[in-house]
Motif scaffolding. Structure first.
Motif, PDB file in Angstrom:
ATOM      1  N   GLY A  17       0.772  -1.233   0.000  1.00  0.00           N
ATOM      2  CA  GLY A  17       0.000   0.000   0.000  1.00  0.00           C
ATOM      3  C   GLY A  17       0.804   1.283   0.000  1.00  0.00           C
ATOM      4  N   ARG A  18       2.136   1.187  -0.079  1.00  0.00           N
ATOM      5  CA  ARG A  18       2.995   2.372  -0.071  1.00  0.00           C
ATOM      6  C   ARG A  18       3.724   2.519  -1.398  1.00  0.00           C
ATOM      7  NH1 ARG A  18       7.266   1.707   3.605  1.00  0.00           N
ATOM      8  NH2 ARG A  18       7.885   3.762   2.913  1.00  0.00           N
ATOM      9  N   PRO A  19       3.922   3.776  -1.852  1.00  0.00           N
ATOM     10  CA  PRO A  19       4.692   3.982  -3.073  1.00  0.00           C
ATOM     11  C   PRO A  19       6.195   3.874  -2.795  1.00  0.00           C
ATOM     12  CG  PRO A  19       4.032   6.099  -2.177  1.00  0.00           C
ATOM     13  CD  PRO A  19       3.401   5.032  -1.300  1.00  0.00           C
ATOM     14  N   HIS A  20       6.911   3.355  -3.756  1.00  0.00           N
ATOM     15  CA  HIS A  20       8.367   3.253  -3.685  1.00  0.00           C
ATOM     16  C   HIS A  20       8.933   3.723  -5.013  1.00  0.00           C
ATOM     17  CE1 HIS A  20       8.342   0.786  -0.002  1.00  0.00           C
ATOM     18  NE2 HIS A  20       7.183   0.366  -0.485  1.00  0.00           N
ATOM     19  N   GLY A  21      10.146   4.290  -4.986  1.00  0.00           N
ATOM     20  CA  GLY A  21      10.745   4.745  -6.232  1.00  0.00           C
ATOM     21  C   GLY A  21      12.238   4.946  -6.118  1.00  0.00           C
ATOM     22  N   THR A  22      12.892   4.938  -7.280  1.00  0.00           N
ATOM     23  CA  THR A  22      14.322   5.213  -7.338  1.00  0.00           C
ATOM     24  C   THR A  22      14.663   5.876  -8.669  1.00  0.00           C
ATOM     25  OG1 THR A  22      16.507   4.279  -6.874  1.00  0.00           O
ATOM     26  CG2 THR A  22      15.101   3.009  -8.350  1.00  0.00           C
ATOM     27  N   THR A  23      15.685   6.716  -8.646  1.00  0.00           N
ATOM     28  CA  THR A  23      16.151   7.407  -9.843  1.00  0.00           C
ATOM     29  C   THR A  23      16.999   6.468 -10.690  1.00  0.00           C
ATOM     30  OG1 THR A  23      16.166   9.527  -8.687  1.00  0.00           O
ATOM     31  CG2 THR A  23      17.498   9.384 -10.675  1.00  0.00           C
ATOM     32  N   THR A  90      -2.986   4.221 -13.518  1.00  0.00           N
ATOM     33  CA  THR A  90      -2.909   2.837 -13.985  1.00  0.00           C
ATOM     34  C   THR A  90      -2.419   1.918 -12.864  1.00  0.00           C
ATOM     35  OG1 THR A  90      -2.182   3.864 -16.077  1.00  0.00           O
ATOM     36  CG2 THR A  90      -2.310   1.483 -16.047  1.00  0.00           C
ATOM     37  N   GLY A  91      -2.778   2.253 -11.627  1.00  0.00           N
ATOM     38  CA  GLY A  91      -2.419   1.430 -10.483  1.00  0.00           C
ATOM     39  C   GLY A  91      -0.981   1.582 -10.010  1.00  0.00           C
ATOM     40  N   LEU A  92      -0.300   2.630 -10.471  1.00  0.00           N
ATOM     41  CA  LEU A  92       1.106   2.849 -10.119  1.00  0.00           C
ATOM     42  C   LEU A  92       1.332   4.296  -9.686  1.00  0.00           C
ATOM     43  CD1 LEU A  92       2.525   0.916 -13.169  1.00  0.00           C
ATOM     44  CD2 LEU A  92       2.873   0.260 -10.773  1.00  0.00           C
ATOM     45  N   PRO A  93       2.370   4.549  -8.874  1.00  0.00           N
ATOM     46  CA  PRO A  93       2.661   5.920  -8.450  1.00  0.00           C
ATOM     47  C   PRO A  93       3.235   6.755  -9.601  1.00  0.00           C
ATOM     48  CG  PRO A  93       3.736   4.297  -7.001  1.00  0.00           C
ATOM     49  CD  PRO A  93       3.230   3.574  -8.204  1.00  0.00           C
ATOM     50  N   ARG A  94       2.597   7.894  -9.860  1.00  0.00           N
ATOM     51  CA  ARG A  94       3.029   8.818 -10.917  1.00  0.00           C
ATOM     52  C   ARG A  94       3.345  10.172 -10.281  1.00  0.00           C
ATOM     53  NH1 ARG A  94      -0.179  10.443 -16.465  1.00  0.00           N
ATOM     54  NH2 ARG A  94       1.200  12.158 -17.056  1.00  0.00           N
ATOM     55  N   LEU A  95       4.546  10.651 -10.509  1.00  0.00           N
ATOM     56  CA  LEU A  95       4.947  11.959  -9.993  1.00  0.00           C
ATOM     57  C   LEU A  95       4.305  13.046 -10.848  1.00  0.00           C
ATOM     58  CD1 LEU A  95       8.753  11.210  -9.469  1.00  0.00           C
ATOM     59  CD2 LEU A  95       6.922  11.151  -7.758  1.00  0.00           C
ATOM     60  N   GLN A  96       3.883  14.123 -10.206  1.00  0.00           N
ATOM     61  CA  GLN A  96       3.259  15.219 -10.941  1.00  0.00           C
ATOM     62  C   GLN A  96       4.320  16.042 -11.666  1.00  0.00           C
ATOM     63  OE1 GLN A  96       0.622  17.564  -8.500  1.00  0.00           O
ATOM     64  NE2 GLN A  96      -0.695  15.833  -8.088  1.00  0.00           N
ATOM     65  N   GLY A  97       3.950  16.546 -12.825  1.00  0.00           N
ATOM     66  CA  GLY A  97       4.808  17.450 -13.567  1.00  0.00           C
ATOM     67  C   GLY A  97       5.866  16.787 -14.431  1.00  0.00           C
TER      68      GLY A  97
END
Length: 151
Positions: A17-23, A90-97
């Motif tokens: 239930g939490r978003p995760h991300g990496t550059t 689409t069920g995934l975390p999307r950063l704004q902008g």
């Protein structure tokens, strides 16, 4: 390889239930039919282990004004999304902008030395006008169109 200019993106997914991300700066288009991309993730990446479980990821192609986001998601930390505007797409975390957005389903993992190459089939995509964020010689920059030469 530092002399090669690369696009800068943030790969995202959900877990518990939490978003995760990496550059990432190792991202490329792979195929038009079917539409596919690839990203390379360090074998020790927490996000890689999540993608091996979830098999879905978002690719947020950063704009020239989003260098701070690239730095934030490149670091370690429990909640990189704190204070960052984002939404579910689409069920995934999307950063704004962001200048580009891809929702992908993992099709394959390929050995890439100290990285694994993650191949993904694009299931949704969108883009907006704006200069991309690029990485070259350990600095962020952007693309500039060359002036047309007269014949």
């Amino acid at each position: 390889m530092g002399s090669v200019c690369t696009p800068v993106s943030v790969v995202t997914t959900f877990s518990q239930g939490r978003p995760h991300g990496t550059t990432v700066s190792a991202f490329s288009a792979l195929s038009l039919e079917p539409p596919m991309v690839l990203v390379a993730l360090d074998r020790n990446s927490t996000l890689l282990s999540l993608l091996q479980q979830k098999r879905r990821f978002g690719l947020n192609v950063l704009g020239a004004d989003q260098g701070e986001l690239a730095i934030r998601f490149a670091g370690k930390g429990a909640d990189k999304f704190a204070g960052v505007p984002w939404q579910v797409d689409t069920g995934l975390p999307r950063l704004q902008g962001v200048t580009g957005w891809l929702a992908c389903e993992v099709t394959r993992f390929v050995d890439g030395g100290d990285h694994l190459v993650v191949m993904g089939r694009v299931v949704a995509a969108s883009s907006r006008d704006g200069a991309p964020l690029t990485y070259h010689r350990r600095e962020f920059g952007t693309h500039a169109v060359l002036e047309e030469r007269s014949a």
